[in-house]
Design a protein around this motif. Structure first.
Motif, PDB file in Angstrom:
ATOM      1  N   PRO A  77       0.784  -1.174   0.114  1.00 19.89           N
ATOM      2  CA  PRO A  77       0.068  -0.051   0.129  1.00 19.89           C
ATOM      3  C   PRO A  77       1.050   1.358  -0.107  1.00 19.89           C
ATOM      4  O   PRO A  77       1.935   1.246   0.495  1.00 19.89           O
ATOM      5  N   GLU A  78       0.260   2.143  -0.422  1.00 16.02           N
ATOM      6  CA  GLU A  78       0.766   3.727  -0.640  1.00 16.02           C
ATOM      7  C   GLU A  78       2.241   3.670  -1.308  1.00 16.02           C
ATOM      8  O   GLU A  78       3.250   4.421  -0.676  1.00 16.02           O
ATOM      9  N   GLY A  79       2.526   2.912  -2.158  1.00 12.99           N
ATOM     10  CA  GLY A  79       3.657   3.035  -2.945  1.00 12.99           C
ATOM     11  C   GLY A  79       4.906   2.503  -2.431  1.00 12.99           C
ATOM     12  O   GLY A  79       5.973   2.812  -2.597  1.00 12.99           O
ATOM     13  N   PHE A  80       4.848   1.394  -1.461  1.00 12.03           N
ATOM     14  CA  PHE A  80       5.950   0.978  -0.716  1.00 12.03           C
ATOM     15  C   PHE A  80       6.306  -0.574  -1.297  1.00 12.03           C
ATOM     16  O   PHE A  80       5.337  -1.349  -1.263  1.00 12.03           O
ATOM     17  N   THR A  81       7.485  -0.356  -1.917  1.00 11.68           N
ATOM     18  CA  THR A  81       7.901  -1.635  -2.491  1.00 11.68           C
ATOM     19  C   THR A  81       8.544  -2.532  -1.586  1.00 11.68           C
ATOM     20  O   THR A  81       9.493  -2.133  -0.901  1.00 11.68           O
ATOM     21  N   TYR A  82       8.109  -3.759  -1.470  1.00 14.47           N
ATOM     22  CA  TYR A  82       8.875  -4.808  -0.628  1.00 14.47           C
ATOM     23  C   TYR A  82       9.731  -5.963  -1.752  1.00 14.47           C
ATOM     24  O   TYR A  82       9.069  -5.988  -2.773  1.00 14.47           O
ATOM     25  N   GLU A  83      10.753  -6.464  -1.224  1.00 15.60           N
ATOM     26  CA  GLU A  83      11.489  -7.557  -1.925  1.00 15.60           C
ATOM     27  C   GLU A  83      11.571  -8.469  -0.743  1.00 15.60           C
ATOM     28  O   GLU A  83      11.994  -8.429   0.172  1.00 15.60           O
ATOM     29  N   TYR A  84      11.406  -9.561  -1.438  1.00 13.56           N
ATOM     30  CA  TYR A  84      11.845 -11.085  -0.919  1.00 13.56           C
ATOM     31  C   TYR A  84      13.084 -11.551  -1.986  1.00 13.56           C
ATOM     32  O   TYR A  84      13.116 -11.457  -2.922  1.00 13.56           O
ATOM     33  N   SER A  85      14.228 -11.882  -1.182  1.00 10.44           N
ATOM     34  CA  SER A  85      15.290 -12.561  -1.877  1.00 10.44           C
ATOM     35  C   SER A  85      15.853 -13.910  -1.117  1.00 10.44           C
ATOM     36  O   SER A  85      15.749 -13.708  -0.001  1.00 10.44           O
ATOM     37  N   PHE A  86      16.597 -14.520  -1.884  1.00 14.64           N
ATOM     38  CA  PHE A  86      17.324 -15.594  -1.163  1.00 14.64           C
ATOM     39  C   PHE A  86      18.662 -15.743  -2.000  1.00 14.64           C
ATOM     40  O   PHE A  86      18.742 -15.592  -3.192  1.00 14.64           O
ATOM     41  N   GLY A  87      19.788 -15.890  -1.164  1.00 11.85           N
ATOM     42  CA  GLY A  87      20.971 -16.481  -1.920  1.00 11.85           C
ATOM     43  C   GLY A  87      22.132 -15.172  -2.223  1.00 11.85           C
ATOM     44  O   GLY A  87      22.720 -15.500  -3.014  1.00 11.85           O
ATOM     45  N   VAL A  88      21.700 -14.234  -1.297  1.00 13.06           N
ATOM     46  CA  VAL A  88      22.770 -12.955  -1.647  1.00 13.06           C
ATOM     47  C   VAL A  88      24.239 -13.366  -1.344  1.00 13.06           C
ATOM     48  O   VAL A  88      24.486 -14.121  -0.504  1.00 13.06           O
ATOM     49  N   ARG A  89      24.913 -12.855  -2.371  1.00 11.09           N
ATOM     50  CA  ARG A  89      26.548 -13.127  -2.027  1.00 11.09           C
ATOM     51  C   ARG A  89      27.003 -12.557  -0.969  1.00 11.09           C
ATOM     52  O   ARG A  89      26.647 -11.519  -0.492  1.00 11.09           O
ATOM     53  N   ARG A  90      28.115 -13.152  -0.142  1.00 10.14           N
ATOM     54  CA  ARG A  90      28.927 -12.565   0.927  1.00 10.14           C
ATOM     55  C   ARG A  90      30.193 -12.456   0.136  1.00 10.14           C
ATOM     56  O   ARG A  90      30.832 -13.262  -0.493  1.00 10.14           O
ATOM     57  N   ILE A  91      31.022 -11.444   0.467  1.00 12.46           N
ATOM     58  CA  ILE A  91      32.235 -10.876   0.221  1.00 12.46           C
ATOM     59  C   ILE A  91      33.073 -10.969   1.267  1.00 12.46           C
ATOM     60  O   ILE A  91      33.183 -10.042   1.895  1.00 12.46           O
ATOM     61  N   GLU A  92      33.624 -12.133   1.445  1.00  6.39           N
ATOM     62  CA  GLU A  92      34.354 -12.247   2.861  1.00  6.39           C
ATOM     63  C   GLU A  92      35.948 -11.805   2.646  1.00  6.39           C
ATOM     64  O   GLU A  92      36.643 -11.188   3.771  1.00  6.39           O
ATOM     65  N   ASP A  93      36.587 -11.741   1.277  1.00  3.77           N
ATOM     66  CA  ASP A  93      37.733 -11.180   1.177  1.00  3.77           C
ATOM     67  C   ASP A  93      37.763  -9.622   0.671  1.00  3.77           C
ATOM     68  O   ASP A  93      37.679  -9.784  -0.741  1.00  3.77           O
ATOM     69  N   ASP A  94      37.836  -8.667   1.365  1.00  2.33           N
ATOM     70  CA  ASP A  94      37.348  -7.424   0.845  1.00  2.33           C
ATOM     71  C   ASP A  94      38.398  -6.984  -0.163  1.00  2.33           C
ATOM     72  O   ASP A  94      38.216  -6.108  -0.953  1.00  2.33           O
ATOM     73  N   ALA A  95      39.659  -7.319   0.223  1.00  5.23           N
ATOM     74  CA  ALA A  95      40.884  -6.851  -0.261  1.00  5.23           C
ATOM     75  C   ALA A  95      40.907  -7.475  -2.005  1.00  5.23           C
ATOM     76  O   ALA A  95      41.449  -6.819  -2.849  1.00  5.23           O
TER      77      ALA A  95
END
Ligand SMILES: [Fe+2]
Length: 303
Positions: free
Chosen positions: A241-259
């Protein structure tokens, strides 16, 4: 440099509090916390007391909250922002209580998005009493609009510890503040606002079960199910309602090695750059920033 330790919450103004709360619970699946304030609905998805507060009043996103380590870090952030010319307001005890934080400050980013930095957001250990079994694991990320995503990147990467994970040309900048590929995104948009609020779900099956559930309940699907090549997350965007967008998601990548991570650039016009499954892509609807209060008055009883 201000170190953000996590995303904290979204506060959103709604003209019809009952309808928005019903959608957040019965459709999205969030838990409604026991009411403690007239005209405020606190919604819970994970260990946080709440990650979404719906506030009865004019439609529009009121603020996006981020955590810092402690009250000393908050005081240092306040000083740093003021020195940099931002108009910063410290919330009072009642406003902090409404947010279930010890202290907070409010200011606008250079594009007009109201931001709040908080210390000691309340944690709840009791399992979340989800209203329906959507499989929600946690509040995953939030996405703001700005007219120039490169300028937005400059803001987030120089004032804060945000690092770019990937670019979608001039259309989006995906930023991380911890190993999660993005906890914050900025999409190109003319006016400030909240593009969407994301909830991670436990399995890919939850994404598809939720998709059928939303279709059965005549909810407008904005995009998906699809898969973002940047984060590798399987996504589903839908309109509340009222122009509010929700998102479901699964499996987001993790960046463990920043460098060793090198941000990549994807052309938004190239097939597969938004959805590697090549489904139809639509820009999610943004809920505009509510302009009811100046930064100096942010967080009055009504907000
Ligand atoms: Fe997202």
């Amino acid at each position: 440099m201000i170190t953000l330790t996590d995303i904290a919450y979204v506060r959103s103004g709604v003209a019809d509090l009952d309808a928005a709360t019903r959608f957040a619970t019965e459709i999205v699946g969030l838990e409604l916390a026991a009411p403690t304030e007239v005209g405020v609905a606190h919604l819970r998805a994970d260990h946080r007391h709440h990650c979404l507060a719906l506030i009865e009043g004019p439609s529009g996103v009121i603020a996006s909250g981020f955590s810092v380590a402690d009250t000393d870090a908050l005081a240092a952030a306040e000083t740093e922002l003021e020195r940099a010319g931002f108009s910063v307001r410290r919330g009072d005890a009642e406003q902090a209580r409404s947010r279930r934080v010890r202290e907070f400050i409010a200011f606008d980013d250079p594009f007009g998005n109201r931001l709040e930095l908080v210390s000691q957001q309340e944690t709840i250990t009791r399992p979340v009493a989800f209203t329906r079994p959507a499989g929600i694991a946690e509040f995953g990320h939030l996405c703001l609009d700005a007219p120039d995503v490169h300028e937005a990147y400059r803001f987030w990467s120089t004032r804060f510890n945000a690092r770019v994970s990937d670019w979608i040309g001039d259309a989006a900048c995906l930023l991380r503040i911890d190993p999660v590929h993005h906890k914050l995104a900025v999409f190109r948009g003319e006016r400030p606002g909240l593009c969407h609020m994301n909830f991670q779900v436990d399995t890919i099956d939850d994404v598809f079960r939720n998709w059928h559930f939303l279709l059965d309940h005549d909810v407008e699907i904005e995009m998906g199910p699809g898969r973002h090549p940047q984060s590798t997350a399987v996504f589903l965007y839908f309109l509340g309602p009222e122009g509010f967008t929700y998102e479901y998601s699964f499996g987001v990548r993790r960046i463990e090695d920043d460098a060793t991570w090198r941000p990549r650039t994807f052309d938004p016009d190239e097939p597969g750059s938004i959805d590697m499954w090549l489904g139809p892509t639509t820009r999610p609807i943004t809920q505009p920033q509510a302009r009811s209060a100046e930064p100096a008055e942010a967080g009055r009883a009504s907000s």
